[in-house]
Scaffold this motif. Sequence first.
Motif, PDB file in Angstrom:
ATOM      1  N   GLU A   8       0.831  -1.205   0.000  1.00 30.38           N
ATOM      2  CA  GLU A   8       0.000   0.000   0.000  1.00 30.38           C
ATOM      3  C   GLU A   8       0.863   1.252   0.000  1.00 30.38           C
ATOM      4  OE1 GLU A   8      -3.149   2.195   3.009  1.00 30.38           O
ATOM      5  OE2 GLU A   8      -3.230   0.023   2.809  1.00 30.38           O
ATOM      6  N   LEU A   9       1.887   1.271   0.845  1.00 32.80           N
ATOM      7  CA  LEU A   9       2.762   2.435   0.901  1.00 32.80           C
ATOM      8  C   LEU A   9       3.652   2.520  -0.342  1.00 32.80           C
ATOM      9  CD1 LEU A   9       3.882   2.337   4.645  1.00 32.80           C
ATOM     10  CD2 LEU A   9       2.097   3.744   3.601  1.00 32.80           C
ATOM     11  N   ALA A  10       4.067   1.364  -0.862  1.00 29.55           N
ATOM     12  CA  ALA A  10       4.943   1.348  -2.027  1.00 29.55           C
ATOM     13  C   ALA A  10       4.256   1.901  -3.268  1.00 29.55           C
ATOM     14  CB  ALA A  10       5.422  -0.077  -2.301  1.00 29.55           C
ATOM     15  N   ALA A  11       2.933   1.807  -3.318  1.00 28.30           N
ATOM     16  CA  ALA A  11       2.176   2.263  -4.486  1.00 28.30           C
ATOM     17  C   ALA A  11       2.040   3.781  -4.549  1.00 28.30           C
ATOM     18  CB  ALA A  11       0.793   1.626  -4.492  1.00 28.30           C
ATOM     19  N   LYS A  12       2.492   4.463  -3.495  1.00 24.78           N
ATOM     20  CA  LYS A  12       2.384   5.920  -3.455  1.00 24.78           C
ATOM     21  C   LYS A  12       3.657   6.550  -4.013  1.00 24.78           C
ATOM     22  CE  LYS A  12      -0.655   5.800   0.580  1.00 24.78           C
ATOM     23  NZ  LYS A  12      -0.867   6.233   1.983  1.00 24.78           N
ATOM     24  N   PRO A  13       3.576   7.241  -5.142  1.00 18.50           N
ATOM     25  CA  PRO A  13       4.777   7.838  -5.743  1.00 18.50           C
ATOM     26  C   PRO A  13       5.266   9.047  -4.960  1.00 18.50           C
ATOM     27  CG  PRO A  13       2.823   8.516  -6.949  1.00 18.50           C
ATOM     28  CD  PRO A  13       2.357   7.514  -5.914  1.00 18.50           C
ATOM     29  N   ASN A  14       6.497   9.409  -5.236  1.00 14.69           N
ATOM     30  CA  ASN A  14       7.085  10.631  -4.660  1.00 14.69           C
ATOM     31  C   ASN A  14       7.126  10.622  -3.138  1.00 14.69           C
ATOM     32  OD1 ASN A  14       7.280  11.727  -7.339  1.00 14.69           O
ATOM     33  ND2 ASN A  14       5.109  12.298  -7.197  1.00 14.69           N
ATOM     34  N   THR A  15       7.305   9.445  -2.553  1.00 12.34           N
ATOM     35  CA  THR A  15       7.494   9.329  -1.111  1.00 12.34           C
ATOM     36  C   THR A  15       8.694   8.431  -0.853  1.00 12.34           C
ATOM     37  OG1 THR A  15       6.172   7.328  -0.767  1.00 12.34           O
ATOM     38  CG2 THR A  15       4.982   9.439  -0.826  1.00 12.34           C
ATOM     39  N   LEU A  16       9.161   8.436   0.390  1.00 11.13           N
ATOM     40  CA  LEU A  16      10.276   7.567   0.759  1.00 11.13           C
ATOM     41  C   LEU A  16       9.910   6.109   0.557  1.00 11.13           C
ATOM     42  CD1 LEU A  16      13.078   7.174   2.095  1.00 11.13           C
ATOM     43  CD2 LEU A  16      11.915   7.189   4.304  1.00 11.13           C
ATOM     44  N   TYR A  17       8.612   5.798   0.687  1.00  4.63           N
ATOM     45  CA  TYR A  17       8.164   4.420   0.590  1.00  4.63           C
ATOM     46  C   TYR A  17       7.869   3.980  -0.841  1.00  4.63           C
ATOM     47  CZ  TYR A  17       7.648   4.448   5.660  1.00  4.63           C
ATOM     48  OH  TYR A  17       7.901   4.518   7.006  1.00  4.63           O
ATOM     49  N   SER A  18       7.999   4.869  -1.806  1.00  2.83           N
ATOM     50  CA  SER A  18       7.694   4.529  -3.187  1.00  2.83           C
ATOM     51  C   SER A  18       8.468   3.300  -3.646  1.00  2.83           C
ATOM     52  CB  SER A  18       8.041   5.706  -4.104  1.00  2.83           C
ATOM     53  OG  SER A  18       8.002   5.311  -5.462  1.00  2.83           O
ATOM     54  N   ALA A  19       7.816   2.460  -4.445  1.00  7.88           N
ATOM     55  CA  ALA A  19       8.440   1.236  -4.948  1.00  7.88           C
ATOM     56  C   ALA A  19       9.645   1.505  -5.836  1.00  7.88           C
ATOM     57  CB  ALA A  19       7.406   0.399  -5.700  1.00  7.88           C
ATOM     58  N   ASN A  20       9.860   2.768  -6.196  1.00  8.20           N
ATOM     59  CA  ASN A  20      11.054   3.113  -6.974  1.00  8.20           C
ATOM     60  C   ASN A  20      12.328   2.902  -6.168  1.00  8.20           C
ATOM     61  OD1 ASN A  20       9.639   3.959  -9.264  1.00  8.20           O
ATOM     62  ND2 ASN A  20       9.352   6.019  -8.445  1.00  8.20           N
ATOM     63  N   ASN A  21      12.200   2.901  -4.851  1.00 10.86           N
ATOM     64  CA  ASN A  21      13.366   2.836  -3.976  1.00 10.86           C
ATOM     65  C   ASN A  21      13.594   1.432  -3.409  1.00 10.86           C
ATOM     66  OD1 ASN A  21      13.625   5.714  -4.192  1.00 10.86           O
ATOM     67  ND2 ASN A  21      12.017   5.937  -2.655  1.00 10.86           N
TER      68      ASN A  21
END
Length: 252
Positions: free
Chosen positions: A158-171
Amino acid sequence: MSSKTLILVTGANQGLGYYAAQQLAATGNHHVLIGSRDVNKAKKAIETLAADDSVKVSASDLTPLEIDVNSDSSIAAAAKHVEQTYGKLDILLNNAGIAQQQEAAADSSGPSLRDIYRSHYETNVFGAAVVTDAFLPLLRKGSAKRLAFTSSGLASLELAAKPNTLYSANNYPIYRSTKTALNMIMLHYALSLESEGFVVSAADPGYCATNLNGNSGFKDPRDGAKELVKSVVGEKKDVHAVMVSDDGVVPW
């Protein structure tokens, strides 16, 4: 000694495991096995813990235990030693883990992407699963019947699906995927062992400054360790079958 809760913390010679062991032993109610793949590092950790005047810990409440979570033979030997010495285990905290900062090599000069994924899963997932399976018979003989895993808020889909945050799945895609897998293992044990009276939990300690991340974390590992302790001794209604953090239950 026999009246104290017996706890094994893997990867306890440094970082979050070290401070979790310190906080548990400081209560005087627990005897903590300092799990480490290098028993000399475990012994050194005990010396350091006993010498730390800021938190009173008795060396008699700490025992080194050699256990390499990447080695089935080492895990089996550790379980046999605990069985022969204590006859049971009350609580297991699967804490050992890695988070390599290295990227896959573009050529054959370094580890491949498969190699990096494999090393993370060997330690963070397979190691925890095998350790749990090896010690489960001893946990069934214990009085507390507690099982916990050090996870991460990065595991949350759920948190990973939020872009532009520390928790974004990009990281941190590799490391975090192991913790998502670990949460599924935790849930498996939470549901399958509940009828036997077990309490099973995962902890999100937050981004703590440890050797795991080159001490780049912004949170004091002593504070992060409090979440590990909560998962180990917290009330069932607060910790069972969930991942806990200092903000409460972390969404899946």
